[in-house]
Design an enzyme around this catalytic site. Structure first.
Site, PDB file in Angstrom:
ATOM      1  N   GLU A  36      36.965  34.467  10.224  1.00 19.66           N
ATOM      2  CA  GLU A  36      36.630  33.135  10.717  1.00 19.66           C
ATOM      3  C   GLU A  36      37.719  32.664  11.685  1.00 19.66           C
ATOM      4  O   GLU A  36      38.845  33.150  11.662  1.00 19.66           O
ATOM      5  CB  GLU A  36      36.546  32.132   9.562  1.00 19.66           C
ATOM      6  CG  GLU A  36      35.472  32.405   8.536  1.00 19.66           C
ATOM      7  CD  GLU A  36      35.356  31.252   7.543  1.00 19.66           C
ATOM      8  OE1 GLU A  36      34.271  30.679   7.471  1.00 19.66           O
ATOM      9  OE2 GLU A  36      36.343  30.932   6.851  1.00 19.66           O
ATOM     10  N   ASP A  54      38.134  22.079   9.236  1.00 21.94           N
ATOM     11  CA  ASP A  54      38.758  22.763  10.372  1.00 21.94           C
ATOM     12  C   ASP A  54      39.119  21.851  11.544  1.00 21.94           C
ATOM     13  O   ASP A  54      38.326  20.997  11.951  1.00 21.94           O
ATOM     14  CB  ASP A  54      37.819  23.831  10.929  1.00 21.94           C
ATOM     15  CG  ASP A  54      37.348  24.823   9.898  1.00 21.94           C
ATOM     16  OD1 ASP A  54      37.622  24.627   8.702  1.00 21.94           O
ATOM     17  OD2 ASP A  54      36.687  25.792  10.290  1.00 21.94           O
TER      18      ASP A  54
END
Length: 649
Positions: free
Chosen positions: A308, A130
């Site tokens: 998320e 990420d």
């Protein structure tokens, strides 16, 4: 040269996935439960924790997950991440080679070396996922990212850090934050940066504790005068937030950038779930140390599972300028994005935000969060935007994972890259979607160009484009279907989706047509990026934009999917696309960025000087006219920061 034969069908294709909508009753019950808990005045992080946490003096210790060594050509599915409470981080779990093959393809060093990109951001080695806390600060673009310093698989997650003047050329800095406290012992996970009006930087991030409870933590620069932000201090009172009652210990992560409310407080949202309903919890704070859980939810959508990397930001209804995250008003729309744990895609919705009710309402419930529009219909996940005050724009980063075998990743010593940063704005022509486009700075890498004007591609033809090499390209192309074909083609109620269509070999009256990228001369390997047009019963055209990897590689241990979706093509517009080709990555943008598709491609023959670019038209009736400009692309300068002796080494 021109090949007057249609593309051949492939033997098999990946089946599309779908999510089932659940009854809203459970959500309402959960909301009532949460509301009753906060009605007395709000849950505060400084109170009694509602999840079991071990203190720094606890005897509970857990070993870090270590990368797995794969010494033989045998490879087997290994799950990574799920047991720790995050989305699946191993593509091996999703496929086992074509036909269930367990033997890895015999990749050689030359093939694997070719796969490494030349102008996309990636660390020098090991695993990355990420994007975290991107920002512009004192003349530098800062980029933080999830990183495993010990191997090319997920695990041992810390924060990597790099800086750039232009988001193209990057300098690697020392790790920003490592897993050295009980509240982030199992990982320094995803977080976001907030720059306060006085210039102060607030960094909120998720930590996985020594008992794998997901908590939110506060960090800030040790020296705000340092433009490189080399050192970070973790707040002594961490964690500042723990999972509230009714929320699972592993279902509470990824705080957003904060925005100001009408009451002058700061507000964040955090992704979670109730059963299979994705939810966004909302917290208000005045000092980023003590928080109030707000009654209700920013948004909840049944059947979407864990949310998320939630992102929430405004876009202008009037122009393409970016907006600070706190901006609201009549000339503003809001975008809510979630990354779905269940299918690993990033979905967004456009709508209105009520500051007082703490509620986001999508303009179109059919395109609600998690069920409608995506940022990208290919491999693109856990994305994060930030407001670039330097150039008055909103910038989007996205993680591009691998779709080869973990064995190959370990062998080559790295896994994953980041997308080219994209500008994001509202499409004011449609009002119903975003436009994403590579930042202008990437054009500084353009070298020599080749231009092709008004090329005719007859039905069932493939036309070779004479360019130097096709490994690093920026391609801009426009296509027109001849008027006679459009008029004589019968109206149809044909159903078409990219993922279930049979790929570019599926022939229709008005498509597919587009480009074959990373193709070898004999077309034993190629990746089509294309449009497929259907003339509906009312005479209107319905256009899909697709990327087909089914013949992209002769390797048996890579995932070969067909990606894409419908793209709006307005009256008077030509079919247009832009492609950034960078070795094993193809980023494609249709109609100015209304629909985007990112593919990972692992050819075995169409590499180095053998890579070619073709124009193709596999329609049965339409002749297509194409005009293209193709730039060779230089490599970006990505290397460690050249520290002076008196700087941090």
């Amino acid at each position: 040269m021109e090949h007057h034969k249609p593309l051949l069908p492939t033997s098999s294709h990946a089946a599309p996935t779908s999510s089932t909508r659940k009854d809203l009753l459970f959500v309402l019950c959960g909301l009532l439960f949460l509301s009753s808990l906060v009605a007395y005045g709000g849950y505060r992080a400084s109170g009694v924790p509602h999840a079991h946490l071990s203190s720094p003096t606890s005897n509970h210790q857990q070993d870090h997950q270590s990368p797995t060594s794969l010494p033989s050509s045998k490879w087997y599915p290994v799950s990574r991440g799920v047991s720790s409470g995050v989305s699946e981080k191993s593509s091996n779990l999703l496929f086992a080679g074509e036909g269930g093959a367990s033997e890895a393809f015999p990749w050689d060093n030359s093939m694997l070396s070719w796969q490494r990109t030349s102008f996309h951001f990636q660390p020098e080695k090991n695993w990355m996922n990420d994007p975290n806390g991107p920002m512009y600060y004192k003349g530098w673009y800062h980029f933080f990212y999830q990183y495993n310093p010990n191997g090319a698989v997920w695990g041992d997650i810390v924060w990597g850090h790099a800086v750039s003047r232009d988001m193209i050329h990057w300098l690697h800095l020392p790790l920003a934050m490592v897993a050295d406290q009980w509240y982030d012992k199992q990982g320094v996970w995803t977080g976001s940066a907030t720059i306060l009006p006085n210039g102060e930087i607030i960094m909120l991030y998720t930590g996985s504790t020594n008992e794998s409870v997901q908590v939110q933590n506060l960090a800030y620069p040790a020296d705000p005068s340092d433009p490189l932000l080399l050192d970070w201090i973790k707040h002594t009172g961490n964690p500042v937030l723990v999972p509230p009652p009714g929320i699972g210990a592993k279902d509470f992560r990824d705080p957003t950038t904060a925005w100001l409310t009408s009451e002058g407080k700061w507000r964040i949202t955090i992704g979670s779930k109730l059963n299979k309903t994705g939810i966004a919890l909302v917290y208000d704070t005045e000092d980023f140390k003590t928080y109030e859980l707000k009654e209700g939810l920013l948004r909840a959508v049944p059947g979407t599972g864990m949310w998320e990397c939630v992102d929430f930001f405004p876009v202008s209804k009037k122009n393409g300028n970016g907006l600070d995250t706190s901006v609201n008003g009549a000339e503003v729309k809001h975008v809510m994005k979630v990354s779905l744990d269940d299918d690993r895609h990033d979905y967004y919705a456009i709508g209105t935000y009520d500051d007082n009710k703490v509620l986001f309402t999508p303009d179109d419930v059919k395109n609600d969060v998690g069920v409608g529009l995506r940022y990208d219909y290919g491999i693109f996940y856990a994305s994060k935007t930030f407001y670039d005050q330097n150039k008055d724009r909103r910038i989007l980063w996205g993680w591009i994972g691998e779709s080869d075998s973990e064995y190959a990743d370990v062998t080559k010593g790295w896994a994953s890259v980041q997308s080219i940063p994209r500008t994001v704005r509202l499409d004011t022509k449609t009002g119903s979607n975003l436009l994403q486009w590579p930042v202008d700075e990437v054009e500084s890498l353009r070298l020599r160009s080749d231009e092709f004007k008004s090329l005719k591609a007859k039905p069932g033809s493939v036309v070779s484009l004479d360019i130097e090499t096709a490994t690093q390209l920026d391609v801009v192309a426009e296509f027109e279907i001849d008027t006679e074909s459009l008029e004589k083609t019968a109206e149809s109620n044909e159903e078409f989706t990219c993922s279930s269509s049979g790929g570019a070999a599926q022939r229709g009256a008005l498509g597919p047509f587009g480009l074959l990228v990373l193709a070898d001369e004999g077309l034993s390997e190629y990746t089509p990026v294309y449009f497929y047009v259907i003339k509906g019963r009312n005479g209107n055209l319905r256009t899909s934009f697709c990327s087909d990897q089914s013949r992209s590689s002769q390797a048996n241990d890579v995932r070969k999917q067909i990606f894409g979706s419908v793209v709006p093509v307005l009256k008077g517009e030509k079919f247009s696309l832009r492609m950034l080709v960078d070795h094993s990555i193809v980023e494609s943008f249709a109609q100015g960025g209304r629909t985007c598709v990112t593919s990972r491609v692992y050819p075995t023959k169409a590499i180095y000087g053998a890579a070619r670019l073709f124009l193709f038209n596999n329609a049965t009736e339409a002749t297509v006219t194409a005009s293209l400009k193709v730039w060779q692309m230089n490599s970006a300068f990505i290397r460690p920061f050249p520290f002076n002796p008196d700087q941090k080494s």
